[in-house]
Design an enzyme around this catalytic site. Sequence first.
Site, PDB file in Angstrom:
ATOM      1  CG  PHE A   1      -2.017  -0.946   1.252  1.00  0.00           C
ATOM      2  CD1 PHE A   1      -2.413  -1.562   0.081  1.00  0.00           C
ATOM      3  CD2 PHE A   1      -2.686  -1.254   2.421  1.00  0.00           C
ATOM      4  CE1 PHE A   1      -3.468  -2.472   0.074  1.00  0.00           C
ATOM      5  CE2 PHE A   1      -3.739  -2.166   2.434  1.00  0.00           C
ATOM      6  CZ  PHE A   1      -4.129  -2.777   1.251  1.00  0.00           C
ATOM      7  CB  CYS A   2      -0.117   4.732  -0.554  1.00  0.00           C
ATOM      8  SG  CYS A   2       0.488   6.396  -0.588  1.00  0.00           S
TER       9      CYS A   2
END
Lengths: 137, 82
Positions: B19-20
């Site tokens: 994920f970011c």
Amino acid sequence: MDEPLSIVLFSGTDDRLTAASLFAAGAAVLGRPVRILLQYWGLEAFCADRNARAAEISGDASETGAALFADARAGGQVNWAETLRQSKELGEVEISACAQSMDVLKLQPADLDPMVDGVEGIAGFLAAAGNGQILFV
Amino acid sequence: MPEESAPVISRTIDARGSFCPGPLMELIRNIREAQPGDVIAVLSADAGSRTDIPRWVEKAGHRMVGVFSRDGYDEIVVETLH
């Protein structure tokens, strides 16, 4: 030099610690100095024998949201502590414990995770924050 | 962006499980070990990286080759300039 991003990390639950760690990572990779002040429950999260809540999700989450967050964690998403560790590798991130919280919670520096760089008072933290942004999580 | 302009890729980072801001952090770690002129591709399924990586690349003084949509993920290609 960019203005520092200062984060007061008051909360000690997984989702809030994660949110704060993401801001720290984002600022660090952009080359902004990051200064994190650990207060109360955020401070306990960095204390190995008191951080059980750091694996829990705050009451802000819906049942569905909490389940999805737990799924992401179980799926191997990097946790907040690792995100902070990586941020310290990639940029300038200084983590300090609020001196007053240390007193109230009867903690000594030796009780804290080695990621914590020192103990600091609120005035010193605000002075170093200068005109940079301050986030309270 | 036309793909025919894409130079030869020196290394590919598969960050599709992250994920970011995981893909960006992986890219930065790799750029630090890279030589000027190296071209690095990041595979990312995270929508935030589509904008975060180009912004970081501009600020850090490297060159965006492009963001290419693949089957269910993006291939984000960056040339290291320093």
